[in-house]
Design a protein around this motif. Structure first.
Motif, PDB file in Angstrom:
ATOM      1  N   MET A   1       0.846  -1.195   0.000  1.00 15.44           N
ATOM      2  CA  MET A   1       0.000   0.000   0.000  1.00 15.44           C
ATOM      3  C   MET A   1       0.886   1.252   0.000  1.00 15.44           C
ATOM      4  SD  MET A   1      -2.896   1.084   2.764  1.00 15.44           S
ATOM      5  CE  MET A   1      -3.928   2.530   2.534  1.00 15.44           C
ATOM      6  N   ILE A   2       0.580   2.187  -0.879  1.00 14.20           N
ATOM      7  CA  ILE A   2       1.370   3.412  -0.960  1.00 14.20           C
ATOM      8  C   ILE A   2       0.714   4.481  -0.095  1.00 14.20           C
ATOM      9  CG2 ILE A   2       2.164   5.257  -2.479  1.00 14.20           C
ATOM     10  CD1 ILE A   2       2.357   3.222  -4.689  1.00 14.20           C
ATOM     11  N   ILE A   3       1.445   4.932   0.919  1.00 17.21           N
ATOM     12  CA  ILE A   3       0.886   5.938   1.824  1.00 17.21           C
ATOM     13  C   ILE A   3       1.672   7.245   1.792  1.00 17.21           C
ATOM     14  CG2 ILE A   3      -0.135   4.249   3.392  1.00 17.21           C
ATOM     15  CD1 ILE A   3       2.316   4.612   5.211  1.00 17.21           C
ATOM     16  N   ASP A   4       2.881   7.221   1.198  1.00 16.46           N
ATOM     17  CA  ASP A   4       3.678   8.424   1.141  1.00 16.46           C
ATOM     18  C   ASP A   4       4.720   8.284   0.038  1.00 16.46           C
ATOM     19  OD1 ASP A   4       5.600   6.671   2.188  1.00 16.46           O
ATOM     20  OD2 ASP A   4       5.337   7.402   4.234  1.00 16.46           O
ATOM     21  N   ARG A   5       5.532   9.333  -0.106  1.00 13.71           N
ATOM     22  CA  ARG A   5       6.529   9.343  -1.186  1.00 13.71           C
ATOM     23  C   ARG A   5       7.552   8.220  -1.004  1.00 13.71           C
ATOM     24  NH1 ARG A   5       9.938  14.745  -2.264  1.00 13.71           N
ATOM     25  NH2 ARG A   5       7.796  15.591  -2.202  1.00 13.71           N
ATOM     26  N   GLU A   6       7.933   7.939   0.244  1.00 16.00           N
ATOM     27  CA  GLU A   6       8.934   6.896   0.488  1.00 16.00           C
ATOM     28  C   GLU A   6       8.456   5.532   0.034  1.00 16.00           C
ATOM     29  OE1 GLU A   6      11.537   5.001   4.205  1.00 16.00           O
ATOM     30  OE2 GLU A   6      10.269   6.783   4.510  1.00 16.00           O
ATOM     31  N   SER A   7       7.203   5.200   0.353  1.00 19.69           N
ATOM     32  CA  SER A   7       6.681   3.896  -0.073  1.00 19.69           C
ATOM     33  C   SER A   7       6.484   3.859  -1.578  1.00 19.69           C
ATOM     34  CB  SER A   7       5.370   3.587   0.657  1.00 19.69           C
ATOM     35  OG  SER A   7       4.399   4.594   0.449  1.00 19.69           O
ATOM     36  N   ALA A   8       6.145   5.007  -2.177  1.00 20.67           N
ATOM     37  CA  ALA A   8       6.028   5.068  -3.632  1.00 20.67           C
ATOM     38  C   ALA A   8       7.380   4.833  -4.288  1.00 20.67           C
ATOM     39  CB  ALA A   8       5.465   6.425  -4.055  1.00 20.67           C
ATOM     40  N   GLU A   9       8.438   5.405  -3.696  1.00 20.18           N
ATOM     41  CA  GLU A   9       9.782   5.213  -4.250  1.00 20.18           C
ATOM     42  C   GLU A   9      10.213   3.752  -4.147  1.00 20.18           C
ATOM     43  OE1 GLU A   9      14.335   6.842  -3.560  1.00 20.18           O
ATOM     44  OE2 GLU A   9      12.623   8.135  -3.098  1.00 20.18           O
ATOM     45  N   ASP A  10       9.838   3.084  -3.072  1.00 18.26           N
ATOM     46  CA  ASP A  10      10.166   1.666  -2.929  1.00 18.26           C
ATOM     47  C   ASP A  10       9.541   0.860  -4.068  1.00 18.26           C
ATOM     48  OD1 ASP A  10      11.598   2.143  -0.626  1.00 18.26           O
ATOM     49  OD2 ASP A  10       9.941   1.625   0.722  1.00 18.26           O
ATOM     50  N   VAL A  11       8.282   1.154  -4.381  1.00 16.49           N
ATOM     51  CA  VAL A  11       7.610   0.435  -5.462  1.00 16.49           C
ATOM     52  C   VAL A  11       8.258   0.772  -6.801  1.00 16.49           C
ATOM     53  CG1 VAL A  11       5.423   0.165  -6.711  1.00 16.49           C
ATOM     54  CG2 VAL A  11       5.427   0.298  -4.214  1.00 16.49           C
ATOM     55  N   ALA A  12       8.580   2.059  -6.998  1.00 19.84           N
ATOM     56  CA  ALA A  12       9.204   2.470  -8.253  1.00 19.84           C
ATOM     57  C   ALA A  12      10.537   1.752  -8.460  1.00 19.84           C
ATOM     58  CB  ALA A  12       9.405   3.977  -8.264  1.00 19.84           C
ATOM     59  N   ARG A  13      11.334   1.647  -7.402  1.00 14.32           N
ATOM     60  CA  ARG A  13      12.627   0.958  -7.524  1.00 14.32           C
ATOM     61  C   ARG A  13      12.430  -0.527  -7.833  1.00 14.32           C
ATOM     62  NH1 ARG A  13      16.934   3.798  -6.653  1.00 14.32           N
ATOM     63  NH2 ARG A  13      16.837   5.736  -5.445  1.00 14.32           N
ATOM     64  N   SER A  14      11.370  -1.086  -7.310  1.00 12.15           N
ATOM     65  CA  SER A  14      11.093  -2.499  -7.578  1.00 12.15           C
ATOM     66  C   SER A  14      10.716  -2.733  -9.036  1.00 12.15           C
ATOM     67  CB  SER A  14       9.953  -2.990  -6.682  1.00 12.15           C
ATOM     68  OG  SER A  14      10.306  -2.909  -5.311  1.00 12.15           O
ATOM     69  N   ALA A  15      10.272  -1.664  -9.709  1.00 13.05           N
ATOM     70  CA  ALA A  15       9.884  -1.793 -11.114  1.00 13.05           C
ATOM     71  C   ALA A  15      11.079  -1.737 -12.058  1.00 13.05           C
ATOM     72  CB  ALA A  15       8.898  -0.685 -11.485  1.00 13.05           C
ATOM     73  N   LEU A  16      12.195  -1.148 -11.616  1.00  8.91           N
ATOM     74  CA  LEU A  16      13.326  -0.902 -12.513  1.00  8.91           C
ATOM     75  C   LEU A  16      13.869  -2.169 -13.184  1.00  8.91           C
ATOM     76  CD1 LEU A  16      15.282   1.868 -10.569  1.00  8.91           C
ATOM     77  CD2 LEU A  16      13.740   2.126 -12.522  1.00  8.91           C
ATOM     78  N   PRO A  17      13.975  -3.312 -12.474  1.00 14.66           N
ATOM     79  CA  PRO A  17      14.484  -4.512 -13.151  1.00 14.66           C
ATOM     80  C   PRO A  17      13.643  -4.952 -14.348  1.00 14.66           C
ATOM     81  CG  PRO A  17      14.598  -4.782 -10.769  1.00 14.66           C
ATOM     82  CD  PRO A  17      13.823  -3.526 -11.023  1.00 14.66           C
TER      83      PRO A  17
END
Length: 336
Positions: A1-17
């Motif tokens: 669940m995305i609740i803030d910019r930090e959690s959004a960045e975690d998901v974004a980094r997980s997409a890079l591969p």
């Protein structure tokens, strides 16, 4: 669940591969509106815009339609960001976060060295210096977009909700009910409600002839037109779907209407458009009603997002302007 910019960045980094081993050099937050947008720079120095979509806002089918439209327009020669496919050849990917929620992520080429055409706040408040000739170029660009989509994409095949009379000001508008921005239907709210009812009938009568209705961008604000060395690139097709072509023009003009050069800007925009794609007398007759319809969508958007800085700006500055548009519209209707 995305609740803030930090959690959004975690998901974004997980997409890079999903986009290959080279796309991992840096990730920088850019903005959040409907989506989180990050700038990604790969090992070669090439930049991309990574979009992490708000959960539940778009179905996979709707997102695929947007990205297919972008790819088609790019192939036709229109200046839009290119869609970067995943290593699996897909236009977007799914990323699962730590709580098991699934998120849609896509990546587009970054438009290097470009700046937005303007800012809606500065434009509306008259703080922005404008070159009217740039709006002539914008009009030509919008007309070119409409010509290209009218020859290849039909609105009836779209899976997205339409920017038609119902989508703009029906019982369940796409961006929310504008009347929610008025407390207990005060005097401004009453005239807006009356105008919306009349406007819905007029837009319905305007109809969906193929010359006036098709796939539209639907969010031609100055921030969504990037300029580099005099060349314009259209970005952010997130709200694209079936709609009135004049609606795109109304969106491009709306925040400049109160500007001291507003009439000149509108004249340049429409003249540029007609150099490529003429408007009919019926189209011209719907111009001011369409401006009102566009304004009402912004009130609905703001009502859905209380406390958002842009919503506060709309409530304070745009709402009274839309009330005046509604008053003018009702006054003109009484003269007919």
């Amino acid at each position: 669940m995305i609740i803030d910019r930090e959690s959004a960045e975690d998901v974004a980094r997980s997409a890079l591969p999903h986009y290959g081993p080279k796309v991992s050099a840096s990730l920088t937050f850019v903005k959040y509106r409907e989506n989180y947008v990050f700038k990604v720079v790969d090992e070669t120095g090439r930049s991309y815009a990574l979009r992490l979509h708000r959960g539940g806002y778009r179905s996979d089918e709707e997102l695929l339609e947007e990205l297919t439209l972008l790819a088609s327009l790019s192939a036709s020669g229109l200046q839009v960001p290119q869609v970067r496919r995943t290593v699996a050849g897909m236009p977007f990917c799914h990323v699962v976060d730590a709580e098991g929620d699934i998120h849609q992520v896509d990546m587009l080429d970054w438009v290097e060295g470009a700046s937005p055409l303007g800012d809606i706040g500065d434009a509306f408040l008259g703080l922005e210096e404008v070159d009217a000739s740039s709006f002539s170029a914008l009009g030509r660009l919008i007309a070119d977009l409409h010509l290209k989509v009218s020859g290849s994409l039909r609105p009836e095949s779209s899976v997205r909700r339409a920017w038609d009379a119902d989508g703009l000001i029906g019982s369940a508008p796409l961006w929310g009910d504008p009347l929610r921005l008025f407390e207990d239907l005060d005097a401004g709210g009453v005239v807006v409600a009356e105008a919306a009812t009349k406007l819905h009938k007029q837009l319905t009568a305007y109809g969906k002839n193929i010359e006036r209705y098709g796939m539209v961008h639907a969010d031609f604000t100055p921030e969504n037109v990037l300029v580099r060395d005099g060349q314009m690139t259209i970005i952010d097709f997130d709200d694209s779907g079936p709609g009135y072509y004049v609606f795109d023009l109304a969106t491009a003009a709306f925040f400049y209407l109160p500007h001291r050069r507003g009439e000149e800007i509108v004249a340049s925009l429409l003249a540029g458009y007609e150099e490529v794609r003429p408007l009919t007398d019926v189209d011209r007759s719907i111009w001011k009603p369409m401006l009102l319809a566009r304004g009402l969508t912004y009130l609905g958007w703001a009502a859905e997002r209380p406390g958002d800085p842009t919503s506060d700006f709309i409530a304070e500055h745009v709402r009274p302007f839309v009330v005046r548009l509604a008053q003018d519209y009702m006054g003109a209707a009484e003269l007919v």
